[in-house]
Design a protein around this motif. Sequence first.
Motif, PDB file in Angstrom:
ATOM      1  N   VAL A  27       0.853  -1.316  -0.073  1.00 45.19           N
ATOM      2  CA  VAL A  27      -0.017   0.104   0.014  1.00 45.19           C
ATOM      3  C   VAL A  27       0.900   1.371   0.083  1.00 45.19           C
ATOM      4  CG1 VAL A  27      -1.697   1.491   1.281  1.00 45.19           C
ATOM      5  CG2 VAL A  27      -1.829  -1.124   1.143  1.00 45.19           C
ATOM      6  N   TRP A  28       1.709   1.375   0.759  1.00 45.31           N
ATOM      7  CA  TRP A  28       2.657   2.408   0.803  1.00 45.31           C
ATOM      8  C   TRP A  28       3.582   2.680  -0.392  1.00 45.31           C
ATOM      9  CZ3 TRP A  28       4.889   0.180   6.149  1.00 45.31           C
ATOM     10  CH2 TRP A  28       3.997   0.272   7.222  1.00 45.31           C
ATOM     11  N   ARG A  29       3.744   1.616  -0.931  1.00 50.36           N
ATOM     12  CA  ARG A  29       4.586   1.793  -2.543  1.00 50.36           C
ATOM     13  C   ARG A  29       3.739   2.479  -3.535  1.00 50.36           C
ATOM     14  NH1 ARG A  29       4.424  -0.907  -7.145  1.00 50.36           N
ATOM     15  NH2 ARG A  29       3.340  -2.548  -6.000  1.00 50.36           N
TER      16      ARG A  29
ATOM     17  N   ARG B  53      -5.873  10.054  -4.799  1.00 50.48           N
ATOM     18  CA  ARG B  53      -6.632   8.641  -4.992  1.00 50.48           C
ATOM     19  C   ARG B  53      -7.584   8.263  -3.944  1.00 50.48           C
ATOM     20  NH1 ARG B  53      -4.329   9.849  -9.265  1.00 50.48           N
ATOM     21  NH2 ARG B  53      -2.921   8.531 -10.396  1.00 50.48           N
ATOM     22  N   SER B  54      -8.461   7.448  -4.300  1.00 49.78           N
ATOM     23  CA  SER B  54      -9.454   7.079  -3.279  1.00 49.78           C
ATOM     24  C   SER B  54      -9.155   5.812  -2.600  1.00 49.78           C
ATOM     25  CB  SER B  54     -10.741   6.859  -3.717  1.00 49.78           C
ATOM     26  OG  SER B  54     -10.903   5.642  -4.666  1.00 49.78           O
ATOM     27  N   TYR B  55      -9.368   5.292  -1.575  1.00 50.37           N
ATOM     28  CA  TYR B  55      -8.886   3.810  -0.960  1.00 50.37           C
ATOM     29  C   TYR B  55      -9.312   2.761  -2.171  1.00 50.37           C
ATOM     30  CZ  TYR B  55      -8.602   6.550   3.466  1.00 50.37           C
ATOM     31  OH  TYR B  55      -8.417   7.288   4.251  1.00 50.37           O
ATOM     32  N   GLY B  56     -10.549   3.094  -2.656  1.00 52.47           N
ATOM     33  CA  GLY B  56     -10.934   2.178  -3.924  1.00 52.47           C
ATOM     34  C   GLY B  56      -9.981   1.791  -4.897  1.00 52.47           C
ATOM     35  N   GLN B  57      -9.591   2.976  -5.411  1.00 51.50           N
ATOM     36  CA  GLN B  57      -8.554   3.153  -6.486  1.00 51.50           C
ATOM     37  C   GLN B  57      -7.365   2.372  -6.216  1.00 51.50           C
ATOM     38  OE1 GLN B  57      -8.744   7.362  -7.131  1.00 51.50           O
ATOM     39  NE2 GLN B  57     -10.028   7.007  -9.225  1.00 51.50           N
ATOM     40  N   ILE B  58      -6.995   2.589  -5.050  1.00 55.43           N
ATOM     41  CA  ILE B  58      -5.706   2.116  -4.738  1.00 55.43           C
ATOM     42  C   ILE B  58      -5.663   0.429  -4.614  1.00 55.43           C
ATOM     43  CG2 ILE B  58      -3.849   1.956  -2.803  1.00 55.43           C
ATOM     44  CD1 ILE B  58      -4.276   4.945  -2.405  1.00 55.43           C
ATOM     45  N   ALA B  59      -6.882   0.102  -3.939  1.00 57.54           N
ATOM     46  CA  ALA B  59      -7.095  -1.349  -3.886  1.00 57.54           C
ATOM     47  C   ALA B  59      -7.375  -1.908  -5.232  1.00 57.54           C
ATOM     48  CB  ALA B  59      -8.359  -1.468  -3.214  1.00 57.54           C
TER      49      ALA B  59
ATOM     50  N   GLY C 235     -11.682  -5.444  -3.593  1.00 62.35           N
ATOM     51  CA  GLY C 235     -12.521  -5.491  -2.390  1.00 62.35           C
ATOM     52  C   GLY C 235     -11.909  -5.054  -1.158  1.00 62.35           C
ATOM     53  N   ALA C 236     -10.772  -4.524  -1.114  1.00 62.50           N
ATOM     54  CA  ALA C 236      -9.796  -4.236  -0.020  1.00 62.50           C
ATOM     55  C   ALA C 236      -9.733  -2.911   0.373  1.00 62.50           C
ATOM     56  CB  ALA C 236      -8.457  -4.964  -0.099  1.00 62.50           C
ATOM     57  N   SER C 237     -10.846  -2.037   0.168  1.00 63.52           N
ATOM     58  CA  SER C 237     -10.689  -0.831   0.427  1.00 63.52           C
ATOM     59  C   SER C 237     -10.275  -0.373   2.057  1.00 63.52           C
ATOM     60  CB  SER C 237     -12.078  -0.070  -0.101  1.00 63.52           C
ATOM     61  OG  SER C 237     -12.068  -0.160  -1.078  1.00 63.52           O
ATOM     62  N   ARG C 238     -11.231  -1.283   2.730  1.00 66.37           N
ATOM     63  CA  ARG C 238     -11.161  -1.040   4.339  1.00 66.37           C
ATOM     64  C   ARG C 238      -9.724  -1.273   4.903  1.00 66.37           C
ATOM     65  NH1 ARG C 238     -16.587  -2.838   7.381  1.00 66.37           N
ATOM     66  NH2 ARG C 238     -17.865  -1.492   6.078  1.00 66.37           N
ATOM     67  N   ALA C 239      -8.995  -2.371   4.107  1.00 64.47           N
ATOM     68  CA  ALA C 239      -7.623  -2.794   4.480  1.00 64.47           C
ATOM     69  C   ALA C 239      -6.630  -1.870   4.001  1.00 64.47           C
ATOM     70  CB  ALA C 239      -7.382  -4.244   3.875  1.00 64.47           C
ATOM     71  N   VAL C 240      -7.104  -1.163   2.785  1.00 70.82           N
ATOM     72  CA  VAL C 240      -6.308  -0.114   2.485  1.00 70.82           C
ATOM     73  C   VAL C 240      -6.119   0.792   3.379  1.00 70.82           C
ATOM     74  CG1 VAL C 240      -5.964   1.404   0.512  1.00 70.82           C
ATOM     75  CG2 VAL C 240      -6.131  -0.900  -0.132  1.00 70.82           C
ATOM     76  N   ALA C 241      -7.454   1.368   3.760  1.00 68.27           N
ATOM     77  CA  ALA C 241      -7.571   2.532   4.606  1.00 68.27           C
ATOM     78  C   ALA C 241      -6.769   2.151   5.966  1.00 68.27           C
ATOM     79  CB  ALA C 241      -8.896   2.677   5.053  1.00 68.27           C
ATOM     80  N   ARG C 242      -6.933   1.281   6.440  1.00 66.74           N
ATOM     81  CA  ARG C 242      -6.088   0.631   7.587  1.00 66.74           C
ATOM     82  C   ARG C 242      -4.628   0.980   7.633  1.00 66.74           C
ATOM     83  NH1 ARG C 242      -3.520  -3.504   9.830  1.00 66.74           N
ATOM     84  NH2 ARG C 242      -3.652  -3.732  12.131  1.00 66.74           N
ATOM     85  N   ALA C 243      -4.068   0.304   6.346  1.00 69.10           N
ATOM     86  CA  ALA C 243      -2.630   0.292   6.136  1.00 69.10           C
ATOM     87  C   ALA C 243      -2.295   1.908   5.671  1.00 69.10           C
ATOM     88  CB  ALA C 243      -2.406  -0.227   4.808  1.00 69.10           C
TER      89      ALA C 243
ATOM     90  N   ARG D 152      -2.502  12.183   0.236  1.00 64.92           N
ATOM     91  CA  ARG D 152      -2.986  12.174  -1.050  1.00 64.92           C
ATOM     92  C   ARG D 152      -4.389  11.227  -1.269  1.00 64.92           C
ATOM     93  NH1 ARG D 152       2.850  12.545  -4.206  1.00 64.92           N
ATOM     94  NH2 ARG D 152       3.363  14.366  -3.314  1.00 64.92           N
ATOM     95  N   VAL D 153      -4.705  10.633  -0.136  1.00 61.76           N
ATOM     96  CA  VAL D 153      -5.810   9.807  -0.209  1.00 61.76           C
ATOM     97  C   VAL D 153      -6.931  10.418   0.246  1.00 61.76           C
ATOM     98  CG1 VAL D 153      -6.550   7.492   0.239  1.00 61.76           C
ATOM     99  CG2 VAL D 153      -4.092   7.623   0.107  1.00 61.76           C
ATOM    100  N   ILE D 154      -8.377  10.521  -0.508  1.00 61.67           N
ATOM    101  CA  ILE D 154      -9.362  10.982  -0.138  1.00 61.67           C
ATOM    102  C   ILE D 154     -10.356   9.910  -0.099  1.00 61.67           C
ATOM    103  CG2 ILE D 154      -8.644  13.281  -0.995  1.00 61.67           C
ATOM    104  CD1 ILE D 154     -10.316  12.780  -3.632  1.00 61.67           C
ATOM    105  N   GLY D 155     -11.543  10.297   0.326  1.00 63.61           N
ATOM    106  CA  GLY D 155     -12.728   9.210   0.119  1.00 63.61           C
ATOM    107  C   GLY D 155     -13.294   9.057  -1.260  1.00 63.61           C
ATOM    108  N   ALA D 156     -14.127   8.496  -1.422  1.00 61.39           N
ATOM    109  CA  ALA D 156     -14.649   7.912  -2.688  1.00 61.39           C
ATOM    110  C   ALA D 156     -15.622   9.011  -3.198  1.00 61.39           C
ATOM    111  CB  ALA D 156     -15.543   6.684  -2.836  1.00 61.39           C
ATOM    112  N   ASP D 157     -16.218   9.754  -2.281  1.00 60.05           N
ATOM    113  CA  ASP D 157     -17.061  11.039  -2.591  1.00 60.05           C
ATOM    114  C   ASP D 157     -16.281  12.385  -2.759  1.00 60.05           C
ATOM    115  OD1 ASP D 157     -16.399  11.423   0.042  1.00 60.05           O
ATOM    116  OD2 ASP D 157     -18.381  11.774   0.578  1.00 60.05           O
ATOM    117  N   GLY D 158     -14.976  12.102  -2.691  1.00 54.79           N
ATOM    118  CA  GLY D 158     -14.058  13.435  -2.647  1.00 54.79           C
ATOM    119  C   GLY D 158     -13.746  14.139  -1.467  1.00 54.79           C
ATOM    120  N   ALA D 159     -14.359  13.636  -0.315  1.00 53.98           N
ATOM    121  CA  ALA D 159     -14.284  14.256   1.150  1.00 53.98           C
ATOM    122  C   ALA D 159     -12.717  13.850   1.399  1.00 53.98           C
ATOM    123  CB  ALA D 159     -15.111  13.814   2.092  1.00 53.98           C
ATOM    124  N   LEU D 160     -12.024  14.725   2.235  1.00 50.13           N
ATOM    125  CA  LEU D 160     -10.790  14.351   2.753  1.00 50.13           C
ATOM    126  C   LEU D 160     -10.522  13.585   3.549  1.00 50.13           C
ATOM    127  CD1 LEU D 160      -9.425  18.169   3.345  1.00 50.13           C
ATOM    128  CD2 LEU D 160      -9.188  16.982   1.319  1.00 50.13           C
TER     129      LEU D 160
END
Length: 355
Positions: free
Chosen positions: A270-272, A283-289, A296-304, A318-326
Motif C-alpha cells: 500500500v505504501w509503495r 486517489r481513493s482507497y478503492g482506486q488504490i485497492a 474489495g480491500a478498500s478498508r484494509a487499504v484505509a487501515r494500512a 493524497r488519499v481521499i474518500g470515494a465522494d471526494g471528502a478529505l
Amino acid sequence: MKNVLPSDAELYEALIAREVRWDGRAFVGVTSTGIFCRLTCPARKPKRENCRFLDSAAACLEAGFRPCRRCKPLEHGMEPLVASLVQALEADPGRRWRESDLIALGHDPSTVRRAFRRQLGLTFLELARLRRVQEGLSALGGGDSVIGAQLTANYESASGFRAAMARFLGLAPGAFRTDASLQATPIPTPLGTMIAVCDTDRLHLLEFMDRRALAGELQRLANSSPDGLGCSRRPIHDLIEMELNAYFAGEAVSFKTPLALHGGPFEREVWRHLQDIPRGETRSYGQIASAMGRPGASRAVARANGLNQIAIIIPCHRVIGADGALTGYGGGLHRKRALLDLEHTPQPQTGIPAP
C-alpha cells in the motif's frame, strides 16, 4: 497556507532590502536562533541557509519559532486576543496555564478555545503544553541531562517532567540514550514541528509532534531497537530536513532519503502505491485497492494508510474518500488540506471541513 509566496530567493532579497510590501505578508524563521521576524526587521540579517520563509505568524509559531522581541511580528496576522495570549505564553513558556488563568485575565475560555483553533488549529492550553514539552525535547537534543532539560522546561518535579514526556513521546526522558541506534530529533516546518527518527542510514519515522498516535509509534520503535531510542542528530536528519525545506518551498521534490518501513507485506505494498501517486493528484482507497488487484480491500487499504508513520514522503495525505471528502489524517485535516494546497491539488468543495 493562505498566501502564495514567491521563491525563497526573492524573499531573501526582500529581507535584505527590508521591503515594506512584504510586511505582514511573509515572515522569516531563523533556524539557528529559533526566532521568527518580519522581513522589515532591523536586526542583523541571518545567513540564507538559516532562513525558512512562512506565510503567517501563526505558521511560524506552529513551526516552533519564537517571536522576535525587536520587530514584534505578532502584531501582524493574528486576532488581538490570540496575539496577546501568545505573547503572554512566550514571555513565560514554563507557566502552568489553566482555564482559571484565562478567566482571571478577563477571557472566556470557550472564546479563547475557538479563536486558537480557528487560527492555529489547536487550543491555547494545548499550545502551552506543546511549548513546554518542546523546550524539554530541544534541551535533550542539545545534550542536556534529564535534570537540565527538566529545568529548561520549567517543571518543578522530575516526576512531572517524566510524566509529560512519557505522555508526549511514549517513553520517559531517562530512557533516551546517546549511543542508541535510533535517534529522534525535532524538525520545524511551516505546518508545525515534526519528529524524525533515524539510524545511521535510514529514516524510520516522520510525524507531526501533536499526532495522537505518535507516543505509541515511538514506544514501538524503542521496543524494537536493542538499545532503545536516543535524542540527537544524525546526517540523515540533515538530509530529510533539507528535502522538507525544498518541499515546503513549493519545489517538486523527489525524496532521496532512504526509508525503513515497519509493516507487513500488505502495508508495504500500500505504501509503495501511495508513493506512486503523482504530486497534485489524489486517489481513493478503492482506486488504490483496484491498482493492487484487490478491488474489495478498500478498508484494509484505509487501515494500512493510517499505519503509515512516514508522513509527506509516503504521501498518505493524497488519499481521499470515494465522494471526494478529505477523510481522516493523523496530522489533522487542516494540515491535509494545506499539503494538498501546496501541491496545487484540485479539491472538490463537497465534504471538505474547515481547518
